[in-house]
Design an enzyme around this catalytic site. Structure first.
Site, PDB file in Angstrom:
ATOM      1  N   CYS A 113       0.821  -1.232   0.000  1.00  0.00           N
ATOM      2  CA  CYS A 113       0.000   0.000   0.000  1.00  0.00           C
ATOM      3  C   CYS A 113       0.847   1.271   0.000  1.00  0.00           C
ATOM      4  O   CYS A 113       0.402   2.321  -0.448  1.00  0.00           O
ATOM      5  CB  CYS A 113      -0.934   0.022   1.204  1.00  0.00           C
ATOM      6  SG  CYS A 113      -2.052  -1.374   1.200  1.00  0.00           S
ATOM      7  N   HIS A 259      -3.984   7.144   1.699  1.00  0.00           N
ATOM      8  CA  HIS A 259      -4.199   5.851   1.035  1.00  0.00           C
ATOM      9  C   HIS A 259      -5.643   5.433   1.291  1.00  0.00           C
ATOM     10  O   HIS A 259      -6.124   5.502   2.431  1.00  0.00           O
ATOM     11  CB  HIS A 259      -3.220   4.824   1.599  1.00  0.00           C
ATOM     12  CG  HIS A 259      -3.583   3.408   1.284  1.00  0.00           C
ATOM     13  ND1 HIS A 259      -3.833   2.991   0.002  1.00  0.00           N
ATOM     14  CD2 HIS A 259      -3.772   2.328   2.086  1.00  0.00           C
ATOM     15  CE1 HIS A 259      -4.151   1.705   0.032  1.00  0.00           C
ATOM     16  NE2 HIS A 259      -4.126   1.283   1.280  1.00  0.00           N
ATOM     17  N   ASN A 289     -10.197  -0.420  -2.482  1.00  0.00           N
ATOM     18  CA  ASN A 289      -8.789  -0.268  -2.082  1.00  0.00           C
ATOM     19  C   ASN A 289      -7.900  -0.911  -3.152  1.00  0.00           C
ATOM     20  O   ASN A 289      -7.806  -2.133  -3.238  1.00  0.00           O
ATOM     21  CB  ASN A 289      -8.602  -0.945  -0.715  1.00  0.00           C
ATOM     22  CG  ASN A 289      -7.174  -0.890  -0.212  1.00  0.00           C
ATOM     23  OD1 ASN A 289      -6.236  -0.689  -0.983  1.00  0.00           O
ATOM     24  ND2 ASN A 289      -7.010  -1.085   1.082  1.00  0.00           N
TER      25      ASN A 289
HETATM   26  O1  UT7 Z   1      -4.779  -1.211   2.471  1.00  0.00           O
HETATM   27  C1  UT7 Z   1      -4.346  -1.208   3.803  1.00  0.00           C
HETATM   28  C2  UT7 Z   1      -4.683  -2.424   4.495  1.00  0.00           C
HETATM   29  N1  UT7 Z   1      -6.052  -2.685   4.778  1.00  0.00           N
HETATM   30  C3  UT7 Z   1      -6.798  -1.973   5.644  1.00  0.00           C
HETATM   31  O2  UT7 Z   1      -6.429  -0.921   6.066  1.00  0.00           O
HETATM   32  C4  UT7 Z   1      -8.087  -2.570   6.138  1.00  0.00           C
HETATM   33  C5  UT7 Z   1      -8.230  -2.368   7.621  1.00  0.00           C
HETATM   34  N2  UT7 Z   1      -9.340  -3.062   8.227  1.00  0.00           N
HETATM   35  C6  UT7 Z   1     -10.639  -2.824   7.910  1.00  0.00           C
HETATM   36  O3  UT7 Z   1     -10.916  -2.013   7.035  1.00  0.00           O
HETATM   37  C7  UT7 Z   1     -11.713  -3.515   8.698  1.00  0.00           C
HETATM   38  O4  UT7 Z   1     -11.141  -4.245   9.753  1.00  0.00           O
HETATM   39  C8  UT7 Z   1     -12.611  -4.471   7.848  1.00  0.00           C
HETATM   40  C9  UT7 Z   1     -13.494  -3.668   6.914  1.00  0.00           C
HETATM   41  C10 UT7 Z   1     -11.758  -5.454   7.080  1.00  0.00           C
HETATM   42  C11 UT7 Z   1     -13.524  -5.269   8.754  1.00  0.00           C
HETATM   43  O5  UT7 Z   1     -14.324  -4.388   9.488  1.00  0.00           O
HETATM   44  P1  UT7 Z   1     -14.452  -4.555  11.063  1.00  0.00           P
HETATM   45  O6  UT7 Z   1     -15.386  -3.517  11.488  1.00  0.00           O
HETATM   46  O7  UT7 Z   1     -13.077  -4.553  11.646  1.00  0.00           O
HETATM   47  O8  UT7 Z   1     -15.137  -5.970  11.180  1.00  0.00           O
HETATM   48  P2  UT7 Z   1     -14.585  -7.284  11.899  1.00  0.00           P
HETATM   49  O9  UT7 Z   1     -13.519  -7.947  11.101  1.00  0.00           O
HETATM   50  O10 UT7 Z   1     -14.314  -6.983  13.320  1.00  0.00           O
HETATM   51  O11 UT7 Z   1     -15.877  -8.185  11.817  1.00  0.00           O
HETATM   52  C12 UT7 Z   1     -17.110  -7.814  12.439  1.00  0.00           C
HETATM   53  C13 UT7 Z   1     -18.180  -8.807  12.022  1.00  0.00           C
HETATM   54  C14 UT7 Z   1     -17.728 -10.254  12.162  1.00  0.00           C
HETATM   55  O12 UT7 Z   1     -18.852 -11.012  12.539  1.00  0.00           O
HETATM   56  P3  UT7 Z   1     -19.051 -11.457  14.075  1.00  0.00           P
HETATM   57  O13 UT7 Z   1     -17.834 -12.255  14.422  1.00  0.00           O
HETATM   58  O14 UT7 Z   1     -19.145 -10.177  14.831  1.00  0.00           O
HETATM   59  O15 UT7 Z   1     -20.335 -12.228  14.022  1.00  0.00           O
HETATM   60  C15 UT7 Z   1     -17.331 -10.633  10.762  1.00  0.00           C
HETATM   61  O16 UT7 Z   1     -17.450 -12.011  10.516  1.00  0.00           O
HETATM   62  O17 UT7 Z   1     -18.486  -8.610  10.638  1.00  0.00           O
HETATM   63  C16 UT7 Z   1     -18.331  -9.856   9.954  1.00  0.00           C
HETATM   64  N3  UT7 Z   1     -17.871  -9.563   8.596  1.00  0.00           N
HETATM   65  C17 UT7 Z   1     -18.725  -9.346   7.589  1.00  0.00           C
HETATM   66  N4  UT7 Z   1     -20.067  -9.358   7.514  1.00  0.00           N
HETATM   67  C18 UT7 Z   1     -20.630  -9.093   6.326  1.00  0.00           C
HETATM   68  C19 UT7 Z   1     -16.595  -9.428   8.152  1.00  0.00           C
HETATM   69  N5  UT7 Z   1     -16.624  -9.136   6.835  1.00  0.00           N
HETATM   70  C20 UT7 Z   1     -17.915  -9.089   6.475  1.00  0.00           C
HETATM   71  C21 UT7 Z   1     -18.566  -8.824   5.253  1.00  0.00           C
HETATM   72  N6  UT7 Z   1     -19.906  -8.839   5.229  1.00  0.00           N
HETATM   73  N7  UT7 Z   1     -17.874  -8.545   4.119  1.00  0.00           N
END
Ligand code: UT7
Length: 332
Positions: A113, A259, A289
């Site tokens: 990135c 970014h 992204n």
């Molecule tokens: O390019 C640089 C590198 N990348 C980044 O900077 C990305 C950084 N991270 C993020 O943007 C976020 O962590 C994500 C968007 C990837 C995830 O969002 P989050 O708010 O951190 O969600 P989480 O991983 O804590 O998951 C929350 C819930 C989980 O369900 P439970 O365990 O609470 O029942 C996940 O399984 O959301 C669920 N989940 C989804 N649900 C629907 C994770 N991905 C999805 C999805 N659709 N696509």
């Protein structure tokens, strides 16, 4: 001592648009979840058979045209990608071949990135030292072929996308005022496995096995929460360090292009730096992204829409896999 400046910018994304509803047809997700957690409304993914050149060449040609130059005027290519067409050689030589600009040096850099910011710093140093005059810096990715698009990979697959952005750099006299002013670059390999692709890799013999494929080790893996936590601290810290190095404060800044990792990350960065909405540019809603391509794509949109004008003070900041992060300050 001379400086380098950006003389022209360009970008290209594949024509195939993938909406959140399209993804909901592949995995257990929803338009609402994706919008609320990431800000993304759609992204562009390649069609089968499209290569790095299909994206990087038009981006490079647009940047050259904007600079009033042709490929023959370029002395070197710096190509940032974390998703090369092949393990070897790197993408730079394929762009060199497609440009038809002669046997230019082509340097691939693998800093994910942060690739475009690192690439600018290399090109800037080459120009300042007098080694090269005009350098094409490209950030290009095809992430869509490396993601698990089943529900197992949904936290990764809804974010990442494909695209290319390019900038042509050349020398300017410091008396002109404009140019690249400062950089701040870092890495922390303690977090190398928090956003990575395990295989294929040369530590394995063969470099990928059926067992690894069955276990999904070829897919991009991410600990989203950890990446998020570090990104919202490191980007403001690094951007402020670069700005201080250049002798400015945030009051002097016309535009910050962070970014485009997640709209919530950009909003947290804006809040922690106490910046107004008109000081920050985001386009992740439309492109997702695109890793090393997010910053040059956004920069080109800002130039062409008049959001970035001659004399503006621009700050770029990036954070991602490695972890690697960095920032640049540019007088446009
Ligand atoms: O390019 C640089 C590198 N990348 C980044 O900077 C990305 C950084 N991270 C993020 O943007 C976020 O962590 C994500 C968007 C990837 C995830 O969002 P989050 O708010 O951190 O969600 P989480 O991983 O804590 O998951 C929350 C819930 C989980 O369900 P439970 O365990 O609470 O029942 C996940 O399984 O959301 C669920 N989940 C989804 N649900 C629907 C994770 N991905 C999805 C999805 N659709 N696509």
């Amino acid at each position: 001592m001379r400086r380098s400046a950006i003389l022209g910018t360009g970008f290209c994304v594949p024509d195939r648009i993938v909406t959140n509803d399209d993804l909901a047809g592949l995995m257990d997700t929803s338009d609402q979840w994706i919008r609320e957690r990431t800000g993304i409304e759609q992204r562009h993914w390649v069609r089968e058979g499209e290569t790095s050149v299909d994206l990087a060449l038009p981006a490079a040609q647009r940047a050259l045209e904007a600079a009033g130059l042709t490929a023959k005027d370029i002395d070197a290519i710096v190509f940032a990608t974390s998703s090369p067409d092949h393990f070897c050689p790197g993408n730079g030589v394929y762009l060199q071949r497609a440009l038809g600009a002669g046997q230019l040096p082509a340097l691939d850099i693998r800093t994910q990135c942060s690739g475009f910011v690192y690439g600018l710093s290399v090109a800037d140093a080459w120009i300042r030292s007098g080694q090269f005059e005009r350098i094409l810096v490209v950030g290009q990715e095809i992430q869509s072929t490396g993601m698990d698009v089943s529900t197992d990979g949904r936290h990764v697959a809804v974010i990442f996308a494909d695209g290319a952005g390019a900038a042509v750099l050349g020398p300017v006299d410091p008396s002109e005022g404009r140019g690249l002013l400062s950089f701040d670059l870092h890495s922390d390999g303690d977090h190398a496995e928090k956003l990575w692709v395990d295989a294929p890799g040369s530590m394995y013999h063969p470099r990928i096995s059926v067992g690894q494929l069955e276990a999904g080790r070829q897919w991009l893996q991410m600990d989203g929460r950890e990446v998020f936590r570090h990104a919202v601290t490191r980007m403001p810290e690094s951007a402020t360090a670069a700005l201080t190095k250049a002798g400015y404060t945030w009051n002097d800044v016309s535009l910050l292009i962070p970014h485009q990792a997640n709209l919530r990350i950009s909003e947290a960065v804006q809040k922690s730096l106490k910046l107004r909405d008109d000081q920050v540019y985001n386009n992740i809603m439309r492109y997702g992204n695109t890793t090393s391509a997010t910053i040059p794509i956004a920069m080109d949109e800002c130039v062409r829409s008049g959001r970035l004008k001659r004399g503006d003070l621009l700050v770029l900041t990036a954070f991602g896999s490695g972890f690697m992060w960095g920032s640049a300050v540019i007088r446009w």
